[in-house]
Design a protein around this motif. Structure first.
Motif, mmCIF file in Angstrom:
data_model
loop_
_atom_site.group_PDB
_atom_site.id
_atom_site.type_symbol
_atom_site.label_atom_id
_atom_site.label_comp_id
_atom_site.label_asym_id
_atom_site.label_seq_id
_atom_site.Cartn_x
_atom_site.Cartn_y
_atom_site.Cartn_z
ATOM 1 N N ARG A 176 -16.096 -4.211 4.217
ATOM 2 C CA ARG A 176 -16.228 -4.886 2.923
ATOM 3 C C ARG A 176 -16.336 -6.391 3.119
ATOM 4 O O ARG A 176 -17.140 -7.063 2.465
ATOM 5 C CB ARG A 176 -15.025 -4.554 2.025
ATOM 6 N N ASN B 68 -4.253 -10.137 4.418
ATOM 7 C CA ASN B 68 -3.665 -9.063 3.623
ATOM 8 C C ASN B 68 -2.832 -9.614 2.473
ATOM 9 O O ASN B 68 -2.261 -8.858 1.694
ATOM 10 C CB ASN B 68 -2.773 -8.163 4.492
ATOM 11 N N GLN C 243 -12.591 0.122 6.739
ATOM 12 C CA GLN C 243 -13.392 -0.177 5.551
ATOM 13 C C GLN C 243 -13.136 -1.588 5.031
ATOM 14 O O GLN C 243 -13.998 -2.192 4.389
ATOM 15 C CB GLN C 243 -13.140 0.849 4.442
ATOM 16 N N THR C 244 -11.964 -2.130 5.309
ATOM 17 C CA THR C 244 -11.661 -3.499 4.879
ATOM 18 C C THR C 244 -12.544 -4.508 5.601
ATOM 19 O O THR C 244 -13.091 -5.424 4.984
ATOM 20 C CB THR C 244 -10.177 -3.813 5.128
ATOM 21 N N TYR C 245 -12.708 -4.340 6.883
ATOM 22 C CA TYR C 245 -13.574 -5.237 7.644
ATOM 23 C C TYR C 245 -15.027 -5.081 7.198
ATOM 24 O O TYR C 245 -15.764 -6.067 7.100
ATOM 25 C CB TYR C 245 -13.444 -4.967 9.142
ATOM 26 N N ALA D 261 -10.323 -6.699 -0.844
ATOM 27 C CA ALA D 261 -10.351 -5.528 0.033
ATOM 28 C C ALA D 261 -10.093 -4.232 -0.735
ATOM 29 O O ALA D 261 -9.946 -3.176 -0.113
ATOM 30 C CB ALA D 261 -9.312 -5.673 1.140
ATOM 31 N N ARG E 140 0.829 -1.199 0.000
ATOM 32 C CA ARG E 140 0.000 0.000 0.000
ATOM 33 C C ARG E 140 0.866 1.253 0.000
ATOM 34 O O ARG E 140 0.568 2.229 -0.692
ATOM 35 C CB ARG E 140 -0.929 -0.002 1.225
ATOM 36 N N ILE F 240 -6.404 -9.302 -0.234
ATOM 37 C CA ILE F 240 -6.122 -7.883 -0.409
ATOM 38 C C ILE F 240 -6.793 -7.322 -1.667
ATOM 39 O O ILE F 240 -7.135 -6.137 -1.716
ATOM 40 C CB ILE F 240 -4.588 -7.640 -0.453
ATOM 41 N N GLU G 192 -6.981 -2.175 0.188
ATOM 42 C CA GLU G 192 -6.893 -1.506 1.490
ATOM 43 C C GLU G 192 -6.663 -2.587 2.547
ATOM 44 O O GLU G 192 -7.551 -3.384 2.816
ATOM 45 C CB GLU G 192 -8.183 -0.745 1.811
ATOM 46 N N PRO G 193 -5.491 -2.646 3.149
ATOM 47 C CA PRO G 193 -5.194 -3.735 4.084
ATOM 48 C C PRO G 193 -5.790 -3.535 5.468
ATOM 49 O O PRO G 193 -6.162 -2.422 5.855
ATOM 50 C CB PRO G 193 -3.659 -3.698 4.158
ATOM 51 N N LYS G 194 -5.906 -4.633 6.209
ATOM 52 C CA LYS G 194 -6.120 -4.514 7.650
ATOM 53 C C LYS G 194 -4.966 -3.691 8.208
ATOM 54 O O LYS G 194 -3.852 -3.821 7.706
ATOM 55 C CB LYS G 194 -6.109 -5.903 8.310
#
Length: 236
Positions: free
Chosen positions: A157, A116, A153-155, A144, A69, A141, A147-149
């Motif tokens: 999604r 990720n 917003q990743t969670y 996602a 990222r 990833i 957008e990584p943990k």
């Protein structure tokens, strides 16, 4: 020692697992291979020494969640090129773990991977461990949207895509900071740490957070922890 959490597992119908350093022992240092390839990628892309590449790599990892990222944001790197390069590793240190498979199989409900890494890497890891058939899906990833943990917003999604109710889910992770959002959302959280008897290659900050309020449980033996859930009548 961390006090037992009030959150249990009897209500859980969805079991969410991180991949690397969670579903296999930290001391295998499989991620060290990826780490080295990330350093080499950064060095080649930025035309810097390995030492400078390593410094940049770790800075981006801590600030952005993944080095990828940071490289995308700061230098316009292609995610596809990056992922293909850094995950081209030797997975042979991983061996089948039938005991873990049996422990996962007895968990009631769905089992999902939230990583990720990439689907391709996750597939190889799960195949080597012999536990791939226990998991409904891998959220990686790419799913996602890069957008990584620990990005919130990743969670979201992940939860939306797979229809997961966080109030009825448990999350297993090796990085405490990646459990903050799941805990806030209502998940029961479990931090998987090195067993202390083997040397591991980790940054100091990666090993922090055992006593964080967003960590409900800590274990150095994931298989034993999962196998013991029924014995402790938490799934009754």
């Amino acid at each position: 020692m961390k006090q037992p959490s009030l959150r249990g597992f009897g209500h859980v119908d969805t079991w969410v697992f991180d991949l690397d350093n969670t579903l296999y022992p930290h001391h295998l240092n499989l991620w060290q291979q990826v780490d080295g390839r990330i350093r080499d990628f950064v060095a080649a892309w930025l035309k810097v020494t390995p030492e400078e590449a390593f410094r940049i790599q770790k800075d981006y990892y801590k600030r952005y969640g993944t080095t990828m990222r940071g490289m995308m944001t700061e230098h316009g790197v292609s995610a596809d090129d990056y992922l293909a390069y850094v995950h081209a590793i030797d997975h042979s240190p991983l061996e089948a773990n039938p005991a873990m498979g049996a422990a996962i199989a007895q968990l009631p409900g769905r089992k999902l991977i939230l990583t990720n890494g990439s689907v391709a890497h996750a597939g190889k890891v799960l195949e080597r461990l012999g536990i791939h058939h226990h998991f409904e899906a891998v959220f990686d990833i790419v799913a996602a949207e890069l957008e990584p943990k620990p990005a919130a917003q990743t969670y979201q999604r992940f939860l939306t895509l797979h229809g997961v109710n966080p109030a009825k889910a448990a999350m297993f992770e090796d990085l405490a900071r990646n459990l903050a959002v799941p805990h806030q959302l209502g998940m029961t959280t479990v931090l998987v740490v090195p067993d202390g008897s083997q040397e591991v290659v980790r940054e100091d900050w990666e090993l922090e957070g055992r006593d964080a309020v967003h960590v409900d449980y800590v274990t150095e033996d994931l298989t034993g922890f999962l196998a013991g859930l029924n014995a402790r009548d938490r799934l009754a």
